[in-house]
Scaffold this motif. Structure first.
Motif, short mmCIF file in Angstrom:
data_model
loop_
_atom_site.label_atom_id
_atom_site.label_comp_id
_atom_site.label_asym_id
_atom_site.label_seq_id
_atom_site.Cartn_x
_atom_site.Cartn_y
_atom_site.Cartn_z
N GLY A 151 0.81 -1.21 0.00
CA GLY A 151 0.00 0.00 0.00
C GLY A 151 0.84 1.26 0.00
O GLY A 151 0.55 2.22 -0.73
N GLY A 152 1.90 1.28 0.81
CA GLY A 152 2.77 2.45 0.84
C GLY A 152 3.49 2.67 -0.48
O GLY A 152 3.65 3.81 -0.94
N GLN A 153 3.93 1.59 -1.11
CA GLN A 153 4.60 1.71 -2.42
C GLN A 153 3.63 2.19 -3.49
O GLN A 153 4.01 2.99 -4.35
N ARG A 154 2.38 1.71 -3.43
CA ARG A 154 1.39 2.19 -4.40
C ARG A 154 1.14 3.69 -4.23
O ARG A 154 0.96 4.41 -5.22
N GLN A 155 1.14 4.16 -2.98
CA GLN A 155 0.94 5.60 -2.79
C GLN A 155 2.14 6.38 -3.31
O GLN A 155 1.99 7.49 -3.83
N ARG A 156 3.34 5.81 -3.22
CA ARG A 156 4.51 6.45 -3.82
C ARG A 156 4.36 6.55 -5.34
O ARG A 156 4.72 7.57 -5.95
N ILE A 157 3.81 5.51 -5.95
CA ILE A 157 3.57 5.54 -7.40
C ILE A 157 2.56 6.62 -7.74
O ILE A 157 2.73 7.37 -8.72
N ALA A 158 1.50 6.73 -6.94
CA ALA A 158 0.50 7.76 -7.17
C ALA A 158 1.10 9.16 -7.04
O ALA A 158 0.76 10.07 -7.81
N ILE A 159 1.98 9.32 -6.07
CA ILE A 159 2.65 10.62 -5.91
C ILE A 159 3.54 10.90 -7.11
O ILE A 159 3.56 12.03 -7.64
N ALA A 160 4.29 9.89 -7.56
CA ALA A 160 5.14 10.07 -8.74
C ALA A 160 4.32 10.46 -9.96
O ALA A 160 4.72 11.32 -10.75
N GLU A 174 -6.35 13.16 1.96
CA GLU A 174 -6.22 12.05 2.92
C GLU A 174 -5.24 10.98 2.41
O GLU A 174 -5.56 9.79 2.41
N PRO A 175 -4.04 11.36 2.00
CA PRO A 175 -3.16 10.41 1.32
C PRO A 175 -2.56 9.33 2.21
O PRO A 175 -1.98 8.37 1.69
N VAL A 176 -2.68 9.47 3.53
CA VAL A 176 -2.06 8.47 4.41
C VAL A 176 -3.07 7.80 5.34
O VAL A 176 -2.69 6.95 6.15
N SER A 177 -4.34 8.14 5.23
CA SER A 177 -5.31 7.65 6.21
C SER A 177 -5.55 6.15 6.11
O SER A 177 -5.97 5.52 7.09
N ALA A 178 -5.27 5.55 4.94
CA ALA A 178 -5.50 4.12 4.78
C ALA A 178 -4.25 3.29 5.05
O ALA A 178 -4.27 2.07 4.88
N LEU A 179 -3.17 3.92 5.49
CA LEU A 179 -1.88 3.24 5.65
C LEU A 179 -1.60 2.93 7.12
O LEU A 179 -2.10 3.60 8.02
N ASP A 180 -0.77 1.91 7.34
CA ASP A 180 -0.31 1.60 8.69
C ASP A 180 0.50 2.77 9.24
O ASP A 180 1.07 3.56 8.49
N VAL A 181 0.57 2.84 10.57
CA VAL A 181 1.21 3.98 11.21
C VAL A 181 2.65 4.17 10.75
O VAL A 181 3.08 5.28 10.44
N SER A 182 3.44 3.09 10.70
CA SER A 182 4.85 3.21 10.31
C SER A 182 4.99 3.66 8.87
O SER A 182 5.84 4.49 8.53
N ILE A 187 5.52 8.10 4.30
CA ILE A 187 4.91 8.86 3.21
C ILE A 187 4.86 10.35 3.57
O ILE A 187 5.09 11.21 2.71
N LEU A 188 4.59 10.66 4.82
CA LEU A 188 4.59 12.06 5.25
C LEU A 188 5.98 12.66 5.12
O LEU A 188 6.14 13.80 4.68
N ASN A 189 7.00 11.91 5.51
CA ASN A 189 8.37 12.39 5.35
C ASN A 189 8.70 12.62 3.88
O ASN A 189 9.35 13.60 3.52
N LEU A 190 8.25 11.70 3.03
CA LEU A 190 8.47 11.84 1.59
C LEU A 190 7.80 13.11 1.07
O LEU A 190 8.41 13.88 0.32
N ASP A 208 -6.85 14.58 10.60
CA ASP A 208 -5.88 14.36 11.69
C ASP A 208 -5.10 15.64 11.97
O ASP A 208 -4.18 16.01 11.23
N MET A 209 -5.44 16.31 13.06
CA MET A 209 -4.77 17.56 13.42
C MET A 209 -3.30 17.35 13.76
O MET A 209 -2.47 18.24 13.55
N ALA A 210 -2.95 16.17 14.29
CA ALA A 210 -1.56 15.92 14.64
C ALA A 210 -0.68 15.89 13.39
O ALA A 210 0.41 16.45 13.37
N VAL A 211 -1.16 15.23 12.33
CA VAL A 211 -0.41 15.18 11.08
C VAL A 211 -0.26 16.57 10.49
O VAL A 211 0.83 16.99 10.08
N VAL A 212 -1.36 17.32 10.46
CA VAL A 212 -1.34 18.66 9.88
C VAL A 212 -0.38 19.57 10.65
O VAL A 212 0.34 20.38 10.06
N ARG A 213 -0.34 19.42 11.94
CA ARG A 213 0.53 20.26 12.76
C ARG A 213 1.99 20.13 12.34
O ARG A 213 2.73 21.11 12.32
N HIS A 214 2.41 18.93 12.01
CA HIS A 214 3.82 18.70 11.71
C HIS A 214 4.16 18.86 10.23
O HIS A 214 5.34 18.91 9.88
#
Length: 263
Positions: A151-160, A174-182, A187-190, A208-214
């Protein structure tokens, strides 16, 4: 054109949907300006209207009232053939990459397709290789199909794919809401790195306010189709003015989030 003109702007946009039995007001008179280089988080719970706003900003849907502008020029209501340059400059990353990636196409073709459709100049093979490298995927990923990735790799492809036309603005719904925490953190770092490296303007849709904050320097809070609060992230976190914003902040787990800031 003046640099003071917002790169994206919604002026009094409303959106209603009709069914056989009733009309639903998804947005009501929302005005929002996104300066070039901004990292804006649009926050709200499910049904707040944030994904509807994203679709209006992308001219994928039309407002019932109001207008959307790109660098001062109206895009809402324009015919698709008049939006070619806008499509190059404003791209989206959806929540579920499998819904936006054709499972019958190899990754190479998925990344090359928008380059052809938008007549992006240059060697497509070289561009595909650059895009894969930019999202930290190996070159041989081009020969594989979406179902062969996590799932994370597919989101990288979508971003590319979204980065292919060299956009100015990236709208991430909501690009990370369906992904595992790790994986979510990766993906957020990317995204933070890409925003910085490619000087992107980012509109990040999230509940998610925590994600938006960072990740974002500014925040717009939507509640039941209304924009109830907007401002610098640090200011809203320190002194929220609307009761709904206070409720969102109260629900944020007090857990340290690692390096995902885009600035």
């Amino acid at each position: 054109m003046s640099s003071l003109v917002p790169v994206l702007e919604a002026r009094g946009v409303s959106k209603s949907y009709r069914s056989r039995h009733r009309s639903v007001q998804a947005l009501d008179g929302v005005s929002l300006a996104v300066p070039a280089g901004a990292t804006l988080g649009v926050v709200g719970e499910s049904g707040s209207g944030k994904s509807t706003l994203a679709r209006l900003l992308l001219a994928l849907d039309q407002p019932t009232e109001g207008t959307v502008l790109y660098r001062g020029a109206q895009v809402s209501g324009r015919r698709e053939r008049e939006l070619v340059e806008f499509r190059r400059r404003v791209q989206i990353v959806f929540q579920d990459p499998m819904s936006s990636l054709d499972p019958r196409m190899r990754v190479y073709d998925l990344l090359a397709e928008p380059l052809r459709a938008l007549a992006v100049p240059g060697d497509q093979g070289e561009r595909v290789a650059e895009l894969l490298a930019s999202v930290e995927l190996p070159a041989d990923a081009a020969r594989r199909y979406p179902h062969q990735f996590s799932g994370g790799q597919r989101q990288r492809i979508a971003i590319a794919r979204a980065l292919g036309p060299s956009p100015e603005v990236l709208v991430a719904d909501e690009p990370v809401s369906a992904l595992d925490v790790s994986v979510r953190a990766q993906i957020l770092n990317l995204l933070a790195s890409l925003v910085r490296d490619f000087n992107l303007t980012l509109v990040f849709i999230s509940h998610d306010m925590a994600v938006v904050r960072h990740l974002c320097r500014s925040v717009a809070v939507l509640y039941r189709g209304h924009l109830v609060e907007t401002g610098p992230t640090h200011q809203i976190y320190r002194s929220p003015q609307h009761e709904y914003t206070r409720e969102l902040l109260a629900a944020v787990p007090r857990v340290r989030t690692e390096r995902v800031r885009a600035h």
